[in-house]
Enzyme design. Structure first.
Site, mmCIF file in Angstrom:
data_model
loop_
_atom_site.group_PDB
_atom_site.id
_atom_site.type_symbol
_atom_site.label_atom_id
_atom_site.label_comp_id
_atom_site.label_asym_id
_atom_site.label_seq_id
_atom_site.Cartn_x
_atom_site.Cartn_y
_atom_site.Cartn_z
ATOM 1 N N TYR A 37 -2.034 -1.132 10.420
ATOM 2 C CA TYR A 37 -2.202 -1.502 9.013
ATOM 3 C C TYR A 37 -0.999 -1.064 8.188
ATOM 4 O O TYR A 37 -0.409 -1.854 7.437
ATOM 5 C CB TYR A 37 -3.479 -0.866 8.468
ATOM 6 C CG TYR A 37 -3.672 -0.996 6.977
ATOM 7 C CD1 TYR A 37 -4.185 -2.164 6.423
ATOM 8 C CD2 TYR A 37 -3.350 0.055 6.114
ATOM 9 C CE1 TYR A 37 -4.376 -2.283 5.049
ATOM 10 C CE2 TYR A 37 -3.540 -0.051 4.740
ATOM 11 C CZ TYR A 37 -4.051 -1.225 4.217
ATOM 12 O OH TYR A 37 -4.229 -1.336 2.845
ATOM 13 N N SER B 151 0.836 -1.199 0.000
ATOM 14 C CA SER B 151 0.000 0.000 0.000
ATOM 15 C C SER B 151 0.870 1.248 0.000
ATOM 16 O O SER B 151 2.019 1.229 0.464
ATOM 17 C CB SER B 151 -0.901 0.007 1.240
ATOM 18 O OG SER B 151 -1.507 1.262 1.450
#
Length: 288
Positions: free
Chosen positions: A193, A180
């Protein structure tokens, strides 16, 4: 360009469960690029894709099928989404195997790989895509249970699946991991995350080095803000409506704008690439 890709933002909406579902979303994420021209780049290949029921995973599965691959999709319990993905894959004349379960459980991962090999005849491309995220405003609010769950789903599962898959993979096969933009930029309310996504970058580079002599390439894709069920499942309605508005194009990307990166990394077009990360994020420089 479709009408959806011209939209700057999406309507406020939220979901009270993870993983999120496609059904309640408005507008629906785009999985099929109608203008996409397939060239048989994955003809005769078999791919296993986690999170393949929806979002980026669905788009990757459909694009792989367009390129000639049979696909096993792994998902938690989003059966309706999985059935729709299966329909799209079969519409391309390819086979689809649905595998429901928790990738945080190594035993399930081992059995999922075995089922893929037995039912579809092999395994050439492993796409570690599934993830979860839980917003917390303060580090102190991230519980031990949340921290472990996030890492178990987002990175432990990649170890489990790669270990299970490698005995069935040969020279020329590939592993593709979804990381990401948050791995490079960080995120103030997704600390665990973003940290797990940073671990995926290191895992990708390390495994690529490890598998070099076996001829198995390992790469990753680091999407920017993409319109997937994970977004309304993670944030309140106001944040969802603003999702992607800070990107250079002032809109979130669509899954079908990310999927071609996976096709490239899965095919022989990227035969000289390993340990690399592609960044579909409309021009945000992440220096990574």
């Amino acid at each position: 360009m479709s009408q959806m890709k011209q939209e700057r933002v999406n309507p406020p909406q939220t979901q009270d469960r993870q993983p999120g579902l496609t059904g309640p979303m408005h507008p629906k994420p785009e999985a099929e690029a109608r203008q996409y021209l397939a060239a048989g780049k994955l003809k005769g290949k078999v791919a296993l894709i986690t999170g393949g029921d929806s979002g980026i995973g669905r788009a990757v599965a459909v694009h792989f099928a367009k390129e000639g691959a049979d696909v096993a999709i792994v998902y938690l319990n989003e059966h309706e989404d999985a059935r729709e993905t299966t329909r799209l894959i079969e519409a391309e004349g390819r086979r689809c195997l649905q595998l429901a379960g928790d990738i945080g459980d190594e035993h399930f991962c081992v059995n999922a790989v075995k089922s893929c090999v037995q039912e579809l005849g092999g395994l050439n491309v492993l796409v570690n895509n599934a993830a979860e995220q839980h917003e917390q405003k303060r580090l102190e609010d991230i519980s031990e249970a949340q921290l472990e769950q996030t890492f178990r789903t987002n990175i432990f599962a990649m170890f489990y699946l790669a270990k299970a898959a490698l005995p069935f993979m040969d020279e020329g096969d590939s592993i593709i991991n979804t990381t990401s933009i948050t791995a490079y930029q960080g995120h103030d309310t997704l600390i665990d995350y973003a940290s797990s996504k940073g671990a995926i970058v290191a895992f990708t580079r390390s495994l690529a080095n490890n598998l070099e002599k076996r001829g198995i390439r390992v790469n990753a894709v680091a999407p920017g803000p993409i319109w997937t069920p994970l977004i309304p499942a993670s944030f309140d309605a106001d944040k969802v409506a603003k999702h992607g508005s800070q990107a250079p194009m002032q809109r979130p990307g669509q899954p079908d704008e990310v999927a071609p990166c996976f096709v490239f990394l899965a095919s022989s077009d990227s035969s000289y690439m390993s340990g690399q990360v592609l960044h579909p994020n409309v021009g945000t420089v992440v220096n990574g």
